[in-house]
Design a protein around this motif. Structure first.
Motif, short mmCIF file in Angstrom:
data_model
loop_
_atom_site.label_atom_id
_atom_site.label_comp_id
_atom_site.label_asym_id
_atom_site.label_seq_id
_atom_site.Cartn_x
_atom_site.Cartn_y
_atom_site.Cartn_z
N ILE A 58 0.87 -1.18 0.00
CA ILE A 58 0.00 0.00 0.00
C ILE A 58 0.91 1.23 0.00
N ASN A 59 1.01 1.87 -1.15
CA ASN A 59 1.98 2.96 -1.27
C ASN A 59 1.58 4.23 -0.52
N ARG A 60 0.43 4.24 0.10
CA ARG A 60 0.03 5.38 0.94
C ARG A 60 0.28 5.08 2.42
N HIS A 61 1.12 4.09 2.68
CA HIS A 61 1.56 3.79 4.04
C HIS A 61 2.68 4.78 4.37
N ILE A 62 2.41 5.67 5.33
CA ILE A 62 3.39 6.69 5.68
C ILE A 62 3.80 6.57 7.15
N LEU A 63 4.90 7.22 7.49
CA LEU A 63 5.45 7.16 8.84
C LEU A 63 5.67 8.57 9.37
N LEU A 64 5.47 8.74 10.66
CA LEU A 64 5.83 9.96 11.37
C LEU A 64 7.00 9.58 12.27
N ILE A 65 8.15 10.24 12.08
CA ILE A 65 9.38 9.83 12.74
C ILE A 65 10.06 11.03 13.38
N PRO A 66 10.45 10.91 14.65
CA PRO A 66 11.27 11.98 15.22
C PRO A 66 12.66 11.95 14.59
N LYS A 67 13.24 13.11 14.35
CA LYS A 67 14.58 13.16 13.76
C LYS A 67 15.63 12.65 14.74
N LYS A 68 15.42 12.93 16.00
CA LYS A 68 16.34 12.48 17.05
C LYS A 68 16.05 11.01 17.35
N HIS A 69 17.08 10.23 17.57
CA HIS A 69 16.91 8.81 17.87
C HIS A 69 16.30 8.65 19.26
N LEU A 70 15.01 8.35 19.29
CA LEU A 70 14.27 8.12 20.53
C LEU A 70 13.69 6.72 20.50
N ILE A 71 13.53 6.15 21.67
CA ILE A 71 12.97 4.80 21.75
C ILE A 71 11.51 4.83 22.16
N TYR A 72 11.14 5.77 23.02
CA TYR A 72 9.77 5.86 23.55
C TYR A 72 9.21 7.26 23.36
N TRP A 74 7.63 8.95 25.54
CA TRP A 74 7.82 9.76 26.75
C TRP A 74 9.21 10.39 26.82
N GLU A 75 10.09 10.05 25.90
CA GLU A 75 11.40 10.69 25.83
C GLU A 75 11.36 12.01 25.05
N MET A 76 10.23 12.29 24.41
CA MET A 76 10.11 13.50 23.60
C MET A 76 10.05 14.75 24.49
N THR A 77 10.62 15.82 23.97
CA THR A 77 10.53 17.11 24.66
C THR A 77 9.16 17.73 24.39
N LYS A 78 8.86 18.79 25.11
CA LYS A 78 7.59 19.49 24.89
C LYS A 78 7.51 20.02 23.46
N ASP A 79 8.59 20.59 22.95
CA ASP A 79 8.60 21.10 21.57
C ASP A 79 8.36 19.99 20.55
N GLU A 80 8.96 18.84 20.78
CA GLU A 80 8.77 17.70 19.86
C GLU A 80 7.32 17.23 19.90
N ARG A 105 4.21 0.80 18.06
CA ARG A 105 4.61 -0.27 18.98
C ARG A 105 5.57 0.33 19.98
N GLN A 106 5.21 0.30 21.25
CA GLN A 106 6.03 0.94 22.27
C GLN A 106 7.05 -0.01 22.89
N PHE A 118 11.61 4.86 17.58
CA PHE A 118 10.14 4.78 17.54
C PHE A 118 9.58 5.61 16.39
N HIS A 119 8.42 5.18 15.90
CA HIS A 119 7.77 5.83 14.77
C HIS A 119 6.30 5.43 14.74
#
Length: 140
Positions: A58-72, A74-80, A105-106, A118-119
């Protein structure tokens, strides 16, 4: 705009790095032209891109990915975390009037996630329930 080259899930399994995690993370590498062609939108902390190995082709399968290597999440900053709202609005417009769903998947247990970075996955709702179950089960 033409679609980028997509690979099969078998290609994905064959191309997994020996060190499965951080040191060879494909989401941390945006330097190749091929990878840049996959990007749909980019912010300061996040990127929305096509999945190079889309489920069920399905070529409309997309991902949202943090640029910084994060695993969870809850590791994201408020700005992220705040950027997720902008990304969600972009994704809503990407699918326009189509129904879509997302999942993440967490757990880091190696069989439940293909990558440590994570993504979020976003897929059009054209996938039937039996396929969703297949996608989310462990990779044996």
């Amino acid at each position: 705009m033409s679609l980028p080259k997509f690979w099969t899930r078998e290609d994905y399994q064959k191309n997994l790095p020996k060190e499965k995690w951080k040191y060879d993370c494909p989401f941390c590498k945006y330097d190749s032209l091929e990878e840049k062609d996959m990007i749909l939108w980019e912010w300061n902390h996040l990127v929305v891109r096509y999945n190079k190995f889309p489920f069920l082709w399905i070529n409309r399968h997309i991902l949202l990915i943090p640029k910084k290597h994060l695993i969870y999440t809850w590791e994201m900053t408020k700005d992220e975390l705040l950027e997720i709202k902008d990304a969600e609005l972009f994704i809503k417009n990407f699918y326009w009037d189509e129904h879509y769903f997302s999942f993440i998947r967490q757990t880091v247990w190696w069989k439940s996630r293909s990558l440590e970075h994570f993504h979020y996955h976003y897929l059009p709702w054209e996938i039937h329930n039996k396929y969703i179950f297949e996608m989310l089960k462990d990779n044996d």
